[in-house]
Design a protein around this motif. Sequence first.
Motif, short mmCIF file in Angstrom:
data_model
loop_
_atom_site.label_atom_id
_atom_site.label_comp_id
_atom_site.label_asym_id
_atom_site.label_seq_id
_atom_site.Cartn_x
_atom_site.Cartn_y
_atom_site.Cartn_z
N MET A 26 -3.42 8.55 -4.01
CA MET A 26 -3.57 7.36 -4.79
C MET A 26 -5.04 7.01 -4.83
N ASN A 27 -5.55 6.65 -6.02
CA ASN A 27 -6.95 6.28 -6.19
C ASN A 27 -7.07 4.80 -6.49
N SER A 28 -8.11 4.19 -5.96
CA SER A 28 -8.41 2.78 -6.20
C SER A 28 -9.86 2.71 -6.65
N LYS A 29 -10.12 1.96 -7.72
CA LYS A 29 -11.47 1.91 -8.25
C LYS A 29 -11.76 0.51 -8.78
N ASP A 30 -12.97 0.01 -8.48
CA ASP A 30 -13.42 -1.24 -9.06
C ASP A 30 -14.86 -1.06 -9.54
N PHE A 31 -15.56 -2.14 -9.79
CA PHE A 31 -16.90 -2.05 -10.34
C PHE A 31 -17.92 -1.44 -9.38
N THR A 32 -17.67 -1.55 -8.09
CA THR A 32 -18.66 -1.12 -7.11
C THR A 32 -18.25 0.07 -6.25
N SER A 33 -16.98 0.42 -6.22
CA SER A 33 -16.55 1.49 -5.33
C SER A 33 -15.31 2.20 -5.83
N GLU A 34 -15.04 3.31 -5.18
CA GLU A 34 -13.85 4.11 -5.47
C GLU A 34 -13.30 4.62 -4.15
N SER A 35 -11.98 4.54 -3.98
CA SER A 35 -11.33 4.97 -2.74
C SER A 35 -10.16 5.88 -3.04
N LEU A 95 0.87 4.46 2.74
CA LEU A 95 1.53 3.35 2.07
C LEU A 95 2.75 2.89 2.86
N LYS A 96 2.84 1.58 3.05
CA LYS A 96 3.95 1.00 3.81
C LYS A 96 4.92 0.24 2.91
N GLU A 97 4.39 -0.69 2.10
CA GLU A 97 5.24 -1.51 1.23
C GLU A 97 4.56 -1.76 -0.11
N LEU A 98 5.39 -1.94 -1.10
CA LEU A 98 4.95 -2.42 -2.41
C LEU A 98 5.64 -3.76 -2.60
N ILE A 99 4.87 -4.82 -2.50
CA ILE A 99 5.41 -6.18 -2.61
C ILE A 99 5.10 -6.71 -4.00
N GLU A 100 6.14 -7.13 -4.71
CA GLU A 100 5.97 -7.64 -6.07
C GLU A 100 6.17 -9.14 -6.09
N HIS A 154 1.35 -10.51 -9.21
CA HIS A 154 0.61 -9.45 -8.52
C HIS A 154 1.53 -8.44 -7.85
N PHE A 155 0.95 -7.28 -7.58
CA PHE A 155 1.54 -6.30 -6.68
C PHE A 155 0.63 -6.25 -5.46
N PHE A 156 1.22 -6.20 -4.27
CA PHE A 156 0.48 -6.02 -3.04
C PHE A 156 0.91 -4.68 -2.47
N ILE A 157 -0.03 -3.78 -2.32
CA ILE A 157 0.26 -2.48 -1.71
C ILE A 157 -0.19 -2.58 -0.26
N THR A 181 -1.92 0.21 8.13
CA THR A 181 -2.85 -0.58 8.96
C THR A 181 -2.64 -2.08 8.76
N ASP A 182 -1.70 -2.47 7.90
CA ASP A 182 -1.39 -3.84 7.52
C ASP A 182 -2.45 -4.47 6.61
N LEU A 183 -3.41 -3.71 6.15
CA LEU A 183 -4.30 -4.16 5.09
C LEU A 183 -3.55 -4.03 3.78
N SER A 184 -3.90 -4.86 2.80
CA SER A 184 -3.21 -4.81 1.51
C SER A 184 -4.20 -4.71 0.36
N LEU A 185 -3.82 -3.94 -0.63
CA LEU A 185 -4.54 -3.89 -1.90
C LEU A 185 -3.82 -4.85 -2.84
N ILE A 186 -4.56 -5.71 -3.50
CA ILE A 186 -3.97 -6.67 -4.42
C ILE A 186 -4.24 -6.20 -5.84
N VAL A 187 -3.18 -6.01 -6.60
CA VAL A 187 -3.29 -5.50 -7.96
C VAL A 187 -2.70 -6.53 -8.93
#
Length: 70
Positions: free
Chosen positions: A1-10, A17-22, A26-29, A33-39
């Motif tokens: 899975m790729n994540s990209k914004d104006f300043t970085s790419e991961s 991946l643990k959960e996809l919360i809708e 928003h979607f919270f991935i 590690t219990d960190l979440s990506l907010i989409v």
Amino acid sequence: MNSKDFTSESRINGTELKELIETKDHFFIKLQTDLSLIVPKHSIENQTEFKKRVTELGAEYVDELNWKWK
């Protein structure tokens, strides 16, 4: 899975991946590690396909469409 914004790419392994919360807007991935990506939903063209792909990578889907700030 790729994540990209104006300043970085991961790149994130599907095994992280643990959960996809809708929620309504928003979607919270949530990662192992219990960190979440907010989409923001408005940034995803095909939300059904997005949910399918993320859950196929191993994330558990969590429906929080009725969630509200208290």
